[in-house]
Design an enzyme around this catalytic site. Structure first.
Site, PDB file in Angstrom:
ATOM      1  N   ASP A  56       0.811  -1.209   0.000  1.00 59.06           N
ATOM      2  CA  ASP A  56       0.000   0.000   0.000  1.00 59.06           C
ATOM      3  C   ASP A  56       0.847   1.264   0.000  1.00 59.06           C
ATOM      4  O   ASP A  56       0.456   2.283  -0.585  1.00 59.06           O
ATOM      5  CB  ASP A  56      -0.938   0.010   1.217  1.00 59.06           C
ATOM      6  CG  ASP A  56      -2.164  -0.850   0.986  1.00 59.06           C
ATOM      7  OD1 ASP A  56      -2.123  -1.693   0.078  1.00 59.06           O
ATOM      8  OD2 ASP A  56      -3.158  -0.677   1.704  1.00 59.06           O
ATOM      9  N   CYS A  98       0.997  -8.028   5.244  1.00 65.45           N
ATOM     10  CA  CYS A  98       0.589  -6.636   5.057  1.00 65.45           C
ATOM     11  C   CYS A  98      -0.865  -6.500   4.636  1.00 65.45           C
ATOM     12  O   CYS A  98      -1.405  -7.328   3.916  1.00 65.45           O
ATOM     13  CB  CYS A  98       1.486  -5.955   4.028  1.00 65.45           C
ATOM     14  SG  CYS A  98       3.195  -5.746   4.609  1.00 65.45           S
ATOM     15  N   ASP A  99      -1.456  -5.473   5.126  1.00 64.38           N
ATOM     16  CA  ASP A  99      -2.696  -4.855   4.683  1.00 64.38           C
ATOM     17  C   ASP A  99      -3.771  -5.816   4.187  1.00 64.38           C
ATOM     18  O   ASP A  99      -4.413  -6.479   4.970  1.00 64.38           O
ATOM     19  CB  ASP A  99      -2.362  -3.779   3.641  1.00 64.38           C
ATOM     20  CG  ASP A  99      -1.612  -2.626   4.302  1.00 64.38           C
ATOM     21  OD1 ASP A  99      -0.613  -2.908   4.976  1.00 64.38           O
ATOM     22  OD2 ASP A  99      -2.038  -1.474   4.187  1.00 64.38           O
ATOM     23  N   LYS A 100      -3.981  -5.953   2.880  1.00 63.57           N
ATOM     24  CA  LYS A 100      -5.133  -6.714   2.378  1.00 63.57           C
ATOM     25  C   LYS A 100      -4.872  -8.208   2.342  1.00 63.57           C
ATOM     26  O   LYS A 100      -5.802  -8.981   2.139  1.00 63.57           O
ATOM     27  CB  LYS A 100      -5.508  -6.222   0.968  1.00 63.57           C
ATOM     28  CG  LYS A 100      -5.616  -4.721   0.841  1.00 63.57           C
ATOM     29  CD  LYS A 100      -6.491  -4.106   1.916  1.00 63.57           C
ATOM     30  CE  LYS A 100      -6.372  -2.599   1.943  1.00 63.57           C
ATOM     31  NZ  LYS A 100      -5.059  -2.120   2.403  1.00 63.57           N
ATOM     32  N   CYS A 160       5.317  -2.242   8.324  1.00 56.98           N
ATOM     33  CA  CYS A 160       5.705  -0.957   8.914  1.00 56.98           C
ATOM     34  C   CYS A 160       5.520  -0.951  10.429  1.00 56.98           C
ATOM     35  O   CYS A 160       4.590  -1.539  10.959  1.00 56.98           O
ATOM     36  CB  CYS A 160       4.919   0.170   8.275  1.00 56.98           C
ATOM     37  SG  CYS A 160       5.179   0.292   6.499  1.00 56.98           S
ATOM     38  N   GLU A 176      -6.839   4.357  -0.204  1.00 60.99           N
ATOM     39  CA  GLU A 176      -6.336   4.970   1.021  1.00 60.99           C
ATOM     40  C   GLU A 176      -5.795   6.357   0.697  1.00 60.99           C
ATOM     41  O   GLU A 176      -5.288   6.585  -0.392  1.00 60.99           O
ATOM     42  CB  GLU A 176      -5.222   4.125   1.641  1.00 60.99           C
ATOM     43  CG  GLU A 176      -5.708   2.885   2.333  1.00 60.99           C
ATOM     44  CD  GLU A 176      -4.598   2.163   3.082  1.00 60.99           C
ATOM     45  OE1 GLU A 176      -3.442   2.622   3.010  1.00 60.99           O
ATOM     46  OE2 GLU A 176      -4.892   1.154   3.724  1.00 60.99           O
ATOM     47  N   SER A 217      -5.298   5.238   5.495  1.00 64.54           N
ATOM     48  CA  SER A 217      -4.254   4.335   5.959  1.00 64.54           C
ATOM     49  C   SER A 217      -4.332   4.215   7.471  1.00 64.54           C
ATOM     50  O   SER A 217      -4.794   5.123   8.167  1.00 64.54           O
ATOM     51  CB  SER A 217      -2.886   4.888   5.547  1.00 64.54           C
ATOM     52  OG  SER A 217      -1.846   4.247   6.261  1.00 64.54           O
TER      53      SER A 217
END
Length: 564
Positions: free
Chosen positions: A78, A119-121, A192, A444, A470
């Site tokens: 992202d 991560c994320d998705k 992150c 985002e 985000s």
């Protein structure tokens, strides 16, 4: 065994012939077949190391008596996709990941699966796929990266760089200082370092019961993470033997626990989208307003970046998710402690020995930052079906705000206005047609929000959008406004100068127009045409549902989940 469908009986001789070509021996045909679903990708720092992790899990599965088979899903970074058209693919990638996990597990009739996201998705996508197929599953993520440090030793992370761009544009820092942030913010592999979407979801996996303790906070490049991988590889075999499946674990109460953790630590607002989508795949009815009920009884006892200077490694040293849940359990009714987990023990058992090592980071439940959770669902004339705000990262002076709307039909238009210095203190920046259908893909907006903060407007300007933010976003940022503009929601009829009223304590989001005025404007309004012209995004825009339902794809007919 489920995998007998592809390996037992004379009619499966062709199947066994193909399996032998993959290195499978005669004695392997009597063992469980275990999928290792990895999201390794060389362009994603949270995933660049996952091929090594898969090898460790595969070895542990072999030692425990299973036969491991690795396959990969896609993974979108992202941070790299941010601020340009590539971000339109981030949320839609979740559905591709879920579909690919379902496809591989069903096509090859695996007995169990170890999912290695980060991560994320990827985390929610794999969760959705595993729940859809409903075979024994365990999650072990790639882990967070180390905290970045400036040359003076101050802690930084990726959000510091994004905000640095805004500070540089406003003349607050030099090009050399911006370069130092760039070079030092991401010092290792892993997701992150702040409590952004990836770490929020990896922590929630512990609370919901599908990951082992430590999954959310153990650093990516630590010996502890290696041992966690080995434990996960061994534990999947126990889950297969016991036939303990994801939908046995992910109940409405387990989802309550996940949201309670999210509220207690002020996690990413993206968890709302993802957990609602997960609930759907778990066949659990979970209305949006239930989240506010959890917020009412959940104290906000932990703040991490972007809400403080603490990062994920600090939380791990303070006792991790288990210590946070242990402290939260002291608030009566905050958690359902008897929920079963992949440890084959209850959540109560998992956290029983946990201790808080840093009471400044994990506050006592009796002395929270707030007696209510760090995320709120807002309703009102501007959001009849809901909107979401990370209240734990909002300046106290912005908990109530009324200001004139500055209306933009895309993130790009709004970003240009901020850089042109045309946004003023007190404004409410409204960004519409960035929802799941209108974007398409519900981008985002970290570039936008970080630019506001970097320009010194983060505590003076509110932002309202049918898009999303985000996990690194901070400030009075309200997203997921539903219905979205592309679906004819009230946000589509706002005009410059309309006064928007925000009351985060009362969870209200209104426009200073009476119902007749809103109705008259809606009758005259014309939604903008869709922006997707071809490819996956065109199909996604045609099928995606509303944010308050998790932005999942609509079903086209009768749908039976589970083994087929």
């Amino acid at each position: 065994m489920r995998s007998d469908a592809i390996k037992q009986g004379p009619e499966r001789a062709p199947h066994r012939s193909l399996l032998r070509a993959c290195g499978i021996s005669e004695r392997d045909f009597s063992k469980p077949f275990i999928a290792i679903a990895s999201s390794q990708a060389d362009i994603v720092p949270g995933h660049v190391h996952l091929h090594e992790f898969s090898a460790i899990v595969k070895a542990a599965v072999r030692e425990a008596g299973g036969v491991p088979f690795e396959f990969n899903t896609i993974a979108v970074d992202d941070g790299i996709a941010m601020g340009h058209s590539g971000m339109k693919y981030s949320l839609p990638s979740r559905e591709v990941i879920a579909d690919s996990v379902e496809t591989m597990l069903q096509a090859h009739q695996f007995d169990g699966v170890v999912c290695i996201p980060n991560c994320d998705k990827v985390v929610p996508g794999m969760l959705m796929g595993a729940l859809r197929v409903n075979i024994p599953a365990i999650f072990v993520s790639g882990g967070p990266m180390e905290t970045g440090r400036t040359s003076e030793g101050a802690p930084i992370d990726l959000a510091s760089v994004y905000e640095g761009v805004g500070r540089y544009g406003a003349g607050f820092i030099t090009a050399q200082q911006l370069t130092e942030l760039e070079e030092r913010a991401c010092p290792s592999c892993g997701c992150c370092a702040g409590l952004f979407t990836a770490n929020s979801m990896n922590c929630l996996c512990e609370a919901i019961g599908l990951a082992l303790p430590g999954n959310g906070t153990i650093l990516a490049n630590s010996p502890e993470r290696i041992e966690l991988l080995r434990r996960a590889g061994r534990q999947i075999m126990s889950l297969v033997t016991a036939d303990l499946k994801p939908r046995d674990i992910v109940t409405a109460e387990a989802i309550d626990n996940a949201f309670a953790l999210d509220m207690a630590m002020g996690g990413s607002t993206n968890t709302i989208l993802h957990t609602l989508a997960i609930a759907r795949e778990a066949q659990v009815e979970y209305p949006l307003n239930r989240i506010n009920e959890i917020a009412e009884r959940t104290p906000h006892i932990c703040k991490l970046s972007p809400g403080s200077e603490y990062r994920m490694h600090d939380l791990h040293q303070a006792g991790g998710v288990c210590a946070l849940l242990k402290e939260l359990s002291k608030k009566e009714g905050a958690l359902h402690l008897d929920q079963i987990t992949v440890t084959m023990k209850t959540l109560r058992d998992n956290i029983s020995d946990a201790k808080v090592a840093n009471p400044e980071l994990i506050r006592p439940a009796s002395n929270p930052y707030s007696h209510h959770g760090g995320i709120a669902i807002l309703y009102g004339s501007l959001a009849p079906r809901g909107a979401v705000c990370k209240t734990g990262a909002v300046d106290p002076d912005m908990m109530k705000h009324k200001g004139p709307a500055r209306v933009f039909d895309s993130e790009d238009e709004a970003s240009k206005a901020i850089l042109d210095d045309s946004i003023k203190e007190g404004d409410v920046v409204v960004v519409r047609y960035e929802g799941p259908k209108g974007g398409p893909g519900m981008r985002e907006m970290l570039t936008l929000t970080a630019t506001l903060v970097g320009a010194g407007l983060g505590a003076r300007v509110a932002l309202v959008t049918d898009g999303r933010f985000s996990g690194a976003t901070r400030g009075a940022c309200i997203g997921h406004v539903s219905p979205e503009a592309a679906a004819g929601g009230p946000i589509s009829i706002l005009r410059d100068g309309d006064h928007v009223e925000i009351d985060l304590e009362k969870r209200r989001l209104n426009v200073d127009l009476d119902p007749d005025q809103i109705e008259a404007r809606l009758k005259r309004s014309r939604c903008l045409p869709g922006r997707a012209r071809s490819g996956y995004l065109e199909r996604y825009a045609a099928l995606v549902g509303s944010a308050e339902e998790g932005a999942v794809l609509r079903r086209l007919g009768p749908y039976n989940q589970g083994d087929t």
